[in-house]
Design a protein around this motif. Sequence first.
Motif, PDB file in Angstrom:
ATOM      1  N   TYR A  76       1.023  -1.311   0.043  1.00  0.00           N
ATOM      2  CA  TYR A  76       0.358  -0.129   0.276  1.00  0.00           C
ATOM      3  C   TYR A  76       0.915   1.466   0.160  1.00  0.00           C
ATOM      4  O   TYR A  76       2.246   1.448   1.209  1.00  0.00           O
ATOM      5  N   CYS A  77       1.106   2.206  -1.328  1.00  0.00           N
ATOM      6  CA  CYS A  77       1.057   3.103  -0.932  1.00  0.00           C
ATOM      7  C   CYS A  77       0.231   4.559  -1.055  1.00  0.00           C
ATOM      8  O   CYS A  77      -0.448   4.782  -1.198  1.00  0.00           O
ATOM      9  N   HIS A  78       0.602   5.651  -0.487  1.00  0.00           N
ATOM     10  CA  HIS A  78       0.525   7.063  -0.823  1.00  0.00           C
ATOM     11  C   HIS A  78       0.562   7.430  -2.092  1.00  0.00           C
ATOM     12  O   HIS A  78       1.626   7.195  -2.843  1.00  0.00           O
ATOM     13  N   GLU A  79      -0.217   8.394  -2.255  1.00  0.00           N
ATOM     14  CA  GLU A  79      -0.165   8.560  -3.879  1.00  0.00           C
ATOM     15  C   GLU A  79       1.124   8.904  -4.584  1.00  0.00           C
ATOM     16  O   GLU A  79       2.141   8.670  -6.199  1.00  0.00           O
ATOM     17  N   ALA A  80       1.691   9.964  -3.971  1.00  0.00           N
ATOM     18  CA  ALA A  80       3.267  11.078  -4.293  1.00  0.00           C
ATOM     19  C   ALA A  80       4.491   9.664  -4.320  1.00  0.00           C
ATOM     20  O   ALA A  80       4.586   9.919  -5.013  1.00  0.00           O
ATOM     21  N   ALA A  81       3.979   9.083  -3.628  1.00  0.00           N
ATOM     22  CA  ALA A  81       5.645   7.141  -3.283  1.00  0.00           C
ATOM     23  C   ALA A  81       5.065   6.581  -4.195  1.00  0.00           C
ATOM     24  O   ALA A  81       6.339   5.903  -4.884  1.00  0.00           O
ATOM     25  N   LEU A  82       4.189   6.192  -4.873  1.00  0.00           N
ATOM     26  CA  LEU A  82       3.291   5.070  -5.458  1.00  0.00           C
ATOM     27  C   LEU A  82       3.364   5.571  -7.219  1.00  0.00           C
ATOM     28  O   LEU A  82       4.402   5.120  -8.102  1.00  0.00           O
ATOM     29  N   LEU A  83       4.014   7.049  -6.919  1.00  0.00           N
ATOM     30  CA  LEU A  83       4.204   7.678  -8.049  1.00  0.00           C
ATOM     31  C   LEU A  83       5.752   7.596  -9.075  1.00  0.00           C
ATOM     32  O   LEU A  83       6.034   7.326  -9.471  1.00  0.00           O
ATOM     33  N   SER A 138      -9.609  13.111  -5.787  1.00  0.00           N
ATOM     34  CA  SER A 138      -9.248  12.459  -4.682  1.00  0.00           C
ATOM     35  C   SER A 138      -7.595  12.215  -5.478  1.00  0.00           C
ATOM     36  O   SER A 138      -7.204  11.123  -4.758  1.00  0.00           O
ATOM     37  N   SER A 139      -7.280  12.500  -5.762  1.00  0.00           N
ATOM     38  CA  SER A 139      -5.493  12.502  -6.784  1.00  0.00           C
ATOM     39  C   SER A 139      -4.564  13.661  -6.876  1.00  0.00           C
ATOM     40  O   SER A 139      -5.567  14.095  -7.526  1.00  0.00           O
ATOM     41  N   LEU A 140      -3.185  13.364  -5.867  1.00  0.00           N
ATOM     42  CA  LEU A 140      -2.429  14.813  -6.589  1.00  0.00           C
ATOM     43  C   LEU A 140      -2.760  14.824  -7.993  1.00  0.00           C
ATOM     44  O   LEU A 140      -2.257  15.764  -8.330  1.00  0.00           O
ATOM     45  N   LEU A 141      -2.138  13.741  -8.189  1.00  0.00           N
ATOM     46  CA  LEU A 141      -2.359  13.666 -10.446  1.00  0.00           C
ATOM     47  C   LEU A 141      -3.356  14.500 -10.736  1.00  0.00           C
ATOM     48  O   LEU A 141      -3.340  15.046 -12.101  1.00  0.00           O
ATOM     49  N   GLY A 142      -4.342  13.657 -10.306  1.00  0.00           N
ATOM     50  CA  GLY A 142      -6.027  14.284 -10.670  1.00  0.00           C
ATOM     51  C   GLY A 142      -5.571  16.064 -10.734  1.00  0.00           C
ATOM     52  O   GLY A 142      -6.663  17.091 -11.528  1.00  0.00           O
ATOM     53  N   MET A 143      -5.342  16.517 -10.166  1.00  0.00           N
ATOM     54  CA  MET A 143      -5.623  18.011  -9.480  1.00  0.00           C
ATOM     55  C   MET A 143      -4.313  18.913 -10.539  1.00  0.00           C
ATOM     56  O   MET A 143      -4.982  20.104 -11.335  1.00  0.00           O
ATOM     57  N   GLN A 165       8.265  16.635 -11.220  1.00  0.00           N
ATOM     58  CA  GLN A 165       8.701  15.556 -11.908  1.00  0.00           C
ATOM     59  C   GLN A 165       7.090  15.872 -13.677  1.00  0.00           C
ATOM     60  O   GLN A 165       7.455  15.321 -13.593  1.00  0.00           O
ATOM     61  N   TYR A 166       6.203  16.577 -12.642  1.00  0.00           N
ATOM     62  CA  TYR A 166       5.547  16.652 -13.644  1.00  0.00           C
ATOM     63  C   TYR A 166       4.420  18.139 -14.268  1.00  0.00           C
ATOM     64  O   TYR A 166       4.128  18.753 -15.092  1.00  0.00           O
ATOM     65  N   GLY A 167       5.618  18.916 -13.833  1.00  0.00           N
ATOM     66  CA  GLY A 167       5.743  20.421 -13.553  1.00  0.00           C
ATOM     67  C   GLY A 167       5.323  20.799 -14.904  1.00  0.00           C
ATOM     68  O   GLY A 167       4.868  21.855 -15.739  1.00  0.00           O
ATOM     69  N   GLU A 168       6.565  20.333 -15.620  1.00  0.00           N
ATOM     70  CA  GLU A 168       6.882  20.840 -17.300  1.00  0.00           C
ATOM     71  C   GLU A 168       5.905  20.423 -17.734  1.00  0.00           C
ATOM     72  O   GLU A 168       5.234  21.405 -19.297  1.00  0.00           O
TER      73      GLU A 168
END
Length: 312
Positions: free
Chosen positions: A111-118, A237-242, A262-265
């Motif tokens: 089980y991982c929180h989302e930031a670690a999962l990514l 419900s998701s960091l990446l979805g924001m 990781q994803y800003g650019e």
Amino acid sequence: MDNKDKTGKASGKKFDLNLLRVFVSTYETESVTKSAEQLDLTQSSVSNALARLKDAVGGELFTRTGRGIKPTRFAVELYEHVQEHILGIDRFIEGLANFEPESSRRRFVIYCHEAALLRLHKRMHVFEKYPNISLVLKELPPKDARIYEDLRMEKVDLVIDVAPSDSRVFQSKLLHSDGLICIASATHPRLQDGKMTKQRYMDENHVLLNIRRENLTFVEWLVSDVLPPRKVFSQHSSLLGMLPSVSQSQALAVVPETLFLQYGEMFNLQSLPFPFETKTFDSYMVWPTKMARNSALTWLRGLIEDQLRASK
């Protein structure tokens, strides 16, 4: 403990240590059903073992409640005396077996929180060296109780959470600490100077993460100050979805800094200072104390720690 008959004389029977193992499991799960599942026994076997232990020690162990059972004061004292000894036996036995990752067909669930999962998803190529090992990464369930119940019941092998466990049943290790930053579209018309004040932050619309800890939202849980109500643009419900929502609007969001790196650019975002004092956004690895010397899980913990360090 001495086993005596009704006359008070020693009965000559050896005490069954398996009764203590059943007791510890039932104490920790507060459920005969869950203890039976954890120990791969029938419920009647667990009940019989507890009844035998009660007769052997001469004290009531559990009382029934509306949703399960609760330990008596006598049981609490007994648990404090025997738990470390039972764990010591488990640790020794678990440490005897050698684990060979090159030939193992083991399946691990984390089980991982989302930031670690990514971050871990980007490092999965390391498992190409171990073609027969299966690693399953799952997002943390929304309820804390479910997370640690599944870990206790060995439905998952490891948890990567945003806080350590405060239970003696588990051990925790800090893997990574992250700062919080504001993000906005790189073309945001009012934020081209790269500055952020508390007033400016509160004046903007906000993209919020709809996850709660200790009955607080994600940002409120990490911020030292009490935040006034913000103007909500959208909730996720998701960091990446924001990120797409921020990219395509004039709203702000607060995210861990590594997520932006990781994803800003990719989403044409800019970062700005978060104008409030906060705790760090941490990643803790948590595992059952009784599995501390398990060779397979020791290998897994080392591998995960190396990969999260390498992905910073």
